[in-house]
Design a protein around this motif. Structure first.
Motif, PDB file in Angstrom:
ATOM      1  N   PHE A 185       0.840  -1.193   0.000  1.00  0.00           N
ATOM      2  CA  PHE A 185       0.000   0.000   0.000  1.00  0.00           C
ATOM      3  C   PHE A 185       0.871   1.236   0.000  1.00  0.00           C
ATOM      4  CE2 PHE A 185       0.782  -0.776   4.499  1.00  0.00           C
ATOM      5  CZ  PHE A 185       1.043   0.497   5.010  1.00  0.00           C
ATOM      6  N   LEU A 186       0.256   2.353  -0.403  1.00  0.00           N
ATOM      7  CA  LEU A 186       0.895   3.668  -0.424  1.00  0.00           C
ATOM      8  C   LEU A 186      -0.132   4.680   0.056  1.00  0.00           C
ATOM      9  CD1 LEU A 186       3.157   5.710  -1.388  1.00  0.00           C
ATOM     10  CD2 LEU A 186       2.003   5.688  -3.606  1.00  0.00           C
ATOM     11  N   ILE A 187       0.243   5.544   1.016  1.00  0.00           N
ATOM     12  CA  ILE A 187      -0.641   6.576   1.548  1.00  0.00           C
ATOM     13  C   ILE A 187      -0.092   7.938   1.104  1.00  0.00           C
ATOM     14  CG2 ILE A 187      -1.761   7.539   3.583  1.00  0.00           C
ATOM     15  CD1 ILE A 187      -2.406   4.615   3.136  1.00  0.00           C
ATOM     16  N   THR A 188      -0.929   8.728   0.433  1.00  0.00           N
ATOM     17  CA  THR A 188      -0.504  10.042  -0.054  1.00  0.00           C
ATOM     18  C   THR A 188      -1.509  11.109   0.368  1.00  0.00           C
ATOM     19  OG1 THR A 188      -1.698   9.963  -2.161  1.00  0.00           O
ATOM     20  CG2 THR A 188       0.489   8.932  -2.085  1.00  0.00           C
ATOM     21  N   GLU A 189      -1.142  12.354   0.095  1.00  0.00           N
ATOM     22  CA  GLU A 189      -2.069  13.452   0.339  1.00  0.00           C
ATOM     23  C   GLU A 189      -3.302  13.291  -0.556  1.00  0.00           C
ATOM     24  OE1 GLU A 189      -1.305  17.368  -1.412  1.00  0.00           O
ATOM     25  OE2 GLU A 189       0.524  16.529  -2.302  1.00  0.00           O
ATOM     26  N   ALA A 190      -4.427  13.800  -0.078  1.00  0.00           N
ATOM     27  CA  ALA A 190      -5.645  13.779  -0.875  1.00  0.00           C
ATOM     28  C   ALA A 190      -5.659  14.975  -1.805  1.00  0.00           C
ATOM     29  CB  ALA A 190      -6.874  13.801   0.034  1.00  0.00           C
ATOM     30  N   VAL A 191      -6.273  14.809  -2.956  1.00  0.00           N
ATOM     31  CA  VAL A 191      -6.341  15.887  -3.932  1.00  0.00           C
ATOM     32  C   VAL A 191      -7.681  15.794  -4.659  1.00  0.00           C
ATOM     33  CG1 VAL A 191      -5.211  14.480  -5.708  1.00  0.00           C
ATOM     34  CG2 VAL A 191      -5.171  16.971  -5.885  1.00  0.00           C
ATOM     35  N   ASP A 192      -8.286  16.950  -4.884  1.00  0.00           N
ATOM     36  CA  ASP A 192      -9.519  17.040  -5.654  1.00  0.00           C
ATOM     37  C   ASP A 192      -9.251  17.948  -6.844  1.00  0.00           C
ATOM     38  OD1 ASP A 192     -11.293  15.469  -4.045  1.00  0.00           O
ATOM     39  OD2 ASP A 192     -11.299  17.092  -2.579  1.00  0.00           O
ATOM     40  N   GLY A 193      -9.527  17.452  -8.014  1.00  0.00           N
ATOM     41  CA  GLY A 193      -9.300  18.255  -9.210  1.00  0.00           C
ATOM     42  C   GLY A 193      -9.925  17.601 -10.416  1.00  0.00           C
ATOM     43  N   ARG A 194      -9.897  18.324 -11.514  1.00  0.00           N
ATOM     44  CA  ARG A 194     -10.494  17.844 -12.757  1.00  0.00           C
ATOM     45  C   ARG A 194      -9.396  17.527 -13.760  1.00  0.00           C
ATOM     46  NH1 ARG A 194     -14.165  21.345 -17.028  1.00  0.00           N
ATOM     47  NH2 ARG A 194     -14.301  19.733 -18.611  1.00  0.00           N
ATOM     48  N   PRO A 195      -9.442  16.367 -14.413  1.00  0.00           N
ATOM     49  CA  PRO A 195      -8.425  16.060 -15.429  1.00  0.00           C
ATOM     50  C   PRO A 195      -8.450  17.077 -16.561  1.00  0.00           C
ATOM     51  CG  PRO A 195      -9.667  14.083 -14.832  1.00  0.00           C
ATOM     52  CD  PRO A 195     -10.385  15.251 -14.220  1.00  0.00           C
ATOM     53  N   ASN A 245      -3.775  12.267 -16.694  1.00  0.00           N
ATOM     54  CA  ASN A 245      -3.065  12.146 -15.421  1.00  0.00           C
ATOM     55  C   ASN A 245      -2.803  13.493 -14.758  1.00  0.00           C
ATOM     56  OD1 ASN A 245      -3.022   9.426 -15.751  1.00  0.00           O
ATOM     57  ND2 ASN A 245      -0.842   9.248 -16.185  1.00  0.00           N
ATOM     58  N   LEU A 246      -3.178  14.589 -15.421  1.00  0.00           N
ATOM     59  CA  LEU A 246      -2.967  15.925 -14.879  1.00  0.00           C
ATOM     60  C   LEU A 246      -4.282  16.457 -14.332  1.00  0.00           C
ATOM     61  CD1 LEU A 246      -0.548  17.603 -17.429  1.00  0.00           C
ATOM     62  CD2 LEU A 246      -0.133  17.258 -15.003  1.00  0.00           C
ATOM     63  N   LEU A 247      -4.308  16.734 -13.031  1.00  0.00           N
ATOM     64  CA  LEU A 247      -5.502  17.266 -12.380  1.00  0.00           C
ATOM     65  C   LEU A 247      -5.309  18.752 -12.133  1.00  0.00           C
ATOM     66  CD1 LEU A 247      -6.253  14.512  -9.695  1.00  0.00           C
ATOM     67  CD2 LEU A 247      -7.051  14.645 -12.052  1.00  0.00           C
ATOM     68  N   LEU A 248      -6.270  19.552 -12.570  1.00  0.00           N
ATOM     69  CA  LEU A 248      -6.253  20.988 -12.306  1.00  0.00           C
ATOM     70  C   LEU A 248      -6.838  21.202 -10.920  1.00  0.00           C
ATOM     71  CD1 LEU A 248      -5.593  23.740 -13.565  1.00  0.00           C
ATOM     72  CD2 LEU A 248      -7.949  23.839 -14.378  1.00  0.00           C
ATOM     73  N   VAL A 249      -6.003  21.596  -9.955  1.00  0.00           N
ATOM     74  CA  VAL A 249      -6.424  21.652  -8.556  1.00  0.00           C
ATOM     75  C   VAL A 249      -6.531  23.072  -8.025  1.00  0.00           C
ATOM     76  CG1 VAL A 249      -5.466  19.395  -8.036  1.00  0.00           C
ATOM     77  CG2 VAL A 249      -4.036  21.414  -7.771  1.00  0.00           C
ATOM     78  N   GLY A 250      -6.115  24.067  -8.786  1.00  0.00           N
ATOM     79  CA  GLY A 250      -6.176  25.437  -8.310  1.00  0.00           C
ATOM     80  C   GLY A 250      -6.017  26.393  -9.468  1.00  0.00           C
ATOM     81  N   GLN A 277      -2.591  25.650 -11.009  1.00  0.00           N
ATOM     82  CA  GLN A 277      -1.771  24.619 -10.360  1.00  0.00           C
ATOM     83  C   GLN A 277      -2.281  23.241 -10.746  1.00  0.00           C
ATOM     84  OE1 GLN A 277       1.030  24.826  -8.320  1.00  0.00           O
ATOM     85  NE2 GLN A 277       1.059  22.613  -8.560  1.00  0.00           N
ATOM     86  N   VAL A 278      -1.360  22.341 -11.074  1.00  0.00           N
ATOM     87  CA  VAL A 278      -1.738  20.990 -11.493  1.00  0.00           C
ATOM     88  C   VAL A 278      -1.014  19.963 -10.621  1.00  0.00           C
ATOM     89  CG1 VAL A 278      -2.269  21.596 -13.886  1.00  0.00           C
ATOM     90  CG2 VAL A 278       0.076  20.956 -13.256  1.00  0.00           C
ATOM     91  N   LYS A 279      -1.572  18.757 -10.593  1.00  0.00           N
ATOM     92  CA  LYS A 279      -0.964  17.606  -9.940  1.00  0.00           C
ATOM     93  C   LYS A 279      -0.835  16.489 -10.974  1.00  0.00           C
ATOM     94  CE  LYS A 279      -0.685  18.747  -5.459  1.00  0.00           C
ATOM     95  NZ  LYS A 279       0.555  18.679  -4.648  1.00  0.00           N
ATOM     96  N   LEU A 280       0.359  15.916 -11.072  1.00  0.00           N
ATOM     97  CA  LEU A 280       0.595  14.772 -11.949  1.00  0.00           C
ATOM     98  C   LEU A 280       0.407  13.504 -11.129  1.00  0.00           C
ATOM     99  CD1 LEU A 280       1.444  13.672 -14.711  1.00  0.00           C
ATOM    100  CD2 LEU A 280       3.826  13.816 -13.940  1.00  0.00           C
ATOM    101  N   VAL A 281      -0.619  12.740 -11.440  1.00  0.00           N
ATOM    102  CA  VAL A 281      -0.944  11.537 -10.681  1.00  0.00           C
ATOM    103  C   VAL A 281      -0.973  10.349 -11.628  1.00  0.00           C
ATOM    104  CG1 VAL A 281      -2.291  12.879  -9.025  1.00  0.00           C
ATOM    105  CG2 VAL A 281      -3.448  11.818 -10.968  1.00  0.00           C
ATOM    106  N   ASP A 282      -0.945   9.144 -11.044  1.00  0.00           N
ATOM    107  CA  ASP A 282      -1.115   7.927 -11.844  1.00  0.00           C
ATOM    108  C   ASP A 282      -2.613   7.739 -12.000  1.00  0.00           C
ATOM    109  OD1 ASP A 282      -0.380   5.756 -13.298  1.00  0.00           O
ATOM    110  OD2 ASP A 282       0.991   4.977 -11.789  1.00  0.00           O
ATOM    111  N   GLY A 283      -3.187   8.389 -13.014  1.00  0.00           N
ATOM    112  CA  GLY A 283      -4.630   8.630 -13.129  1.00  0.00           C
ATOM    113  C   GLY A 283      -5.496   7.399 -12.962  1.00  0.00           C
ATOM    114  N   TRP A 284      -6.665   7.650 -12.387  1.00  0.00           N
ATOM    115  CA  TRP A 284      -7.633   6.581 -12.159  1.00  0.00           C
ATOM    116  C   TRP A 284      -8.966   6.902 -12.825  1.00  0.00           C
ATOM    117  CZ3 TRP A 284      -4.934   9.071  -8.194  1.00  0.00           C
ATOM    118  CH2 TRP A 284      -5.525  10.221  -7.680  1.00  0.00           C
TER     119      TRP A 284
END
Length: 479
Positions: free
Chosen positions: A90-100, A147-152, A155-162
């Motif tokens: 398992f891996l625990i990370t910060e939570a993020v809410d954004g739109r791809p 895989n890029l979430l627009l969070v602000g 500002q973007v977050k690069l995630v292993d998209g789901w």
């Protein structure tokens, strides 16, 4: 008001209360949860059950998780914990809410460059940790607009998209696959530069440049197809320096590309200065050549030969280009002027001028009428009743008896909103771009497609009435 019954939500590892499953990535099932000990939202990434019996996938998951803990950049999710429980990593990370960013449509040049520069800086940080054991540096999620979430605000977050089903992830990533990888060669530092160049083209035009019928044909298409110029997709955009940047980043031969992500960042900075956009750089002090990745900080280790070349710019939102006469003339002569922006500004100023002239003429007419009436009364040539009454103005009633007034919405995105032939985020459904501030009339909807709410609307553009579908996320009701 009712609240969810948290007593029925499972608690994982005696610490994390699981709320909802967000989806599945290449290797993990991702859940949104709450850390009961620290009272903060987190994301739980569990190796997918069907992969637990595959030693290679298990080792890959743990390797990527450990490397993720050794990098620190605002574009990446912060890692809180890694491990195994009940034979399941398992891996625990910060939570993020954004739109791809997938399906958002065409962005302005400033917005697209700012986003790609953020991602390129984060990748450059990972590549700066390269060593004989890690020839490409630390792991980072694959480059993709999904895989890029627009969070602000920019500002973007690069995630292993789901956001995709696992069997569709390969088809998505095939749009960014460098030609040498399709030939079966080993990945190079410039392979990710190719993906970044494709991403930049996509964000500016709203379309992916390389296509195929499936994942394999799309990957092979990179061997024969080339990225077109921006003017092929947006005819009013003529920025030769930006075309040259994308062409070099997406060259078929890795030798002709930027050598690594840091070289690409430097080229973007140079382009911003050419386009008269202010930017700053962060001077990174040379660090010890211990060969081990830094933990818990944003600095990184590098070899002496890399200490000069590696500079990571801060993630700052740069201001829009100035609009003074001197800068506009300079932009015209350097070939970097955005004609779309000029036409929008010219149109708004023309309409404003016409409205002011109409109001002045009406005011002069009213004052003249009442002036003549006063003079006639003073001279005794007649009474005011013998003169025609001043006209009274009222707006026509567009509401038919027994029919509700139409629902009107206003486009609420600076670069304009795509009008599509059907409710879909696919780039081939785009009909035209409706400028910011234009009022549209709702015909039907909302309809949910690709996890996006859509409205069918009617809009007046250039004297023509056009019907199509728009994302409700960028429409606000007109009061």
């Amino acid at each position: 008001m009712t609240f969810p019954d948290v007593s029925k939500e499972p608690v994982l590892f005696g610490r994390y209360r699981v709320h909802i499953m967000l989806g599945e990535s290449r290797l993990a099932t991702v859940y949104k949860a709450t850390d009961l000990r620290l009272q903060r939202p987190v994301l739980i990434h569990l190796l997918r059950k069907e992969l637990c019996m595959h030693p290679h996938k298990r080792a890959q998951f743990l390797t990527e998780a450990k490397q993720s803990a050794h990098r620190s950049h605002p574009v990446f999710l912060e890692v809180f914990d890694i491990g195994e429980r009940n034979d399941r990593p398992f891996l625990i990370t910060e939570a993020v809410d954004g739109r791809p960013l997938l399906g958002v449509g065409a962005l302005s040049v400033e917005q697209a460059l700012a986003i790609v520069r953020q991602v390129a800086e984060a990748v450059a940080l990972c590549q700066s940790h390269r060593s004989p054991e890690l020839p490409l540096g630390l792991f980072h999620p694959p480059i993709s607009s999904a895989n890029l979430l627009l969070v602000g605000d920019g500002q973007v977050k690069l995630v292993d998209g789901w956001c995709f089903e696992p069997n569709l992830i390969a088809a998505d990533l095939a749009h960014y696959r460098a030609p040498e990888l399709s030939k079966g060669q080993a990945p190079q530092l410039s392979s990710v530069v190719y993906a970044l160049g494709i991403l930049l083209f996509e964000l500016i035009t709203g379309q992916r440049p390389i296509h195929g019928d499936d994942a394999q044909s799309t990957a092979l298409a990179h061997l024969t197809q080339t990225v077109p110029s921006l003017a092929r997709v947006r005819p009013t955009m003529y920025i030769p320096s930006l075309d040259r940047l994308i062409a070099r980043a997406t060259a078929h031969d890795p030798v002709h590309r930027f050598a690594d992500a840091q070289s690409f960042v430097t080229a973007i900075n140079d382009l911003w200065r050419e386009l008269t956009v202010s930017t700053r750089r962060l001077n990174v002090e040379p660090v010890r050549t211990s060969g081990r990745p830094a933990v818990g900080g944003s600095t990184h280790h590098q070899t002496p030969s890399d200490a000069k070349s590696v500079q990571v710019a801060p993630v700052v939102r740069s201001p829009m280009p100035t609009s003074s006469l001197r800068n506009r003339v300079s932009q015209v002569f350097t070939g970097s002027f955005d004609i779309d922006s000029l036409r929008r500004q010219h149109w708004s100023r023309t309409v404003g001028g016409i409205l002011v002239m109409i109001m002045l003429l009406l005011g002069v007419a009213a004052l003249s009428f009442w002036g003549v009436t006063w003079i006639v009364r003073q001279l005794g040539f007649g009474t005011a009743s013998q003169l025609p009454d001043a006209p009274s103005w009222s707006l026509p009633d567009f509401n038919w008896p027994g029919r509700a007034p139409p629902e009107l919405y206003v486009v609420n995105i600076a670069e304009g909103l795509n009008l599509r032939s059907e409710p879909s985020a696919r780039s081939d459904t785009i009909m035209t771009v409706v400028p910011n501030g234009v009022v549209v009339r709702k015909l039907e909807g909302p309809v949910i497609a690709d996890n996006i709410p859509w409205l069918k609307v009617r809009v007046e553009l250039n004297g023509q009435s056009i019907e199509g579908w728009m994302s409700l996320n960028y429409l606000r009701p007109q009061p």
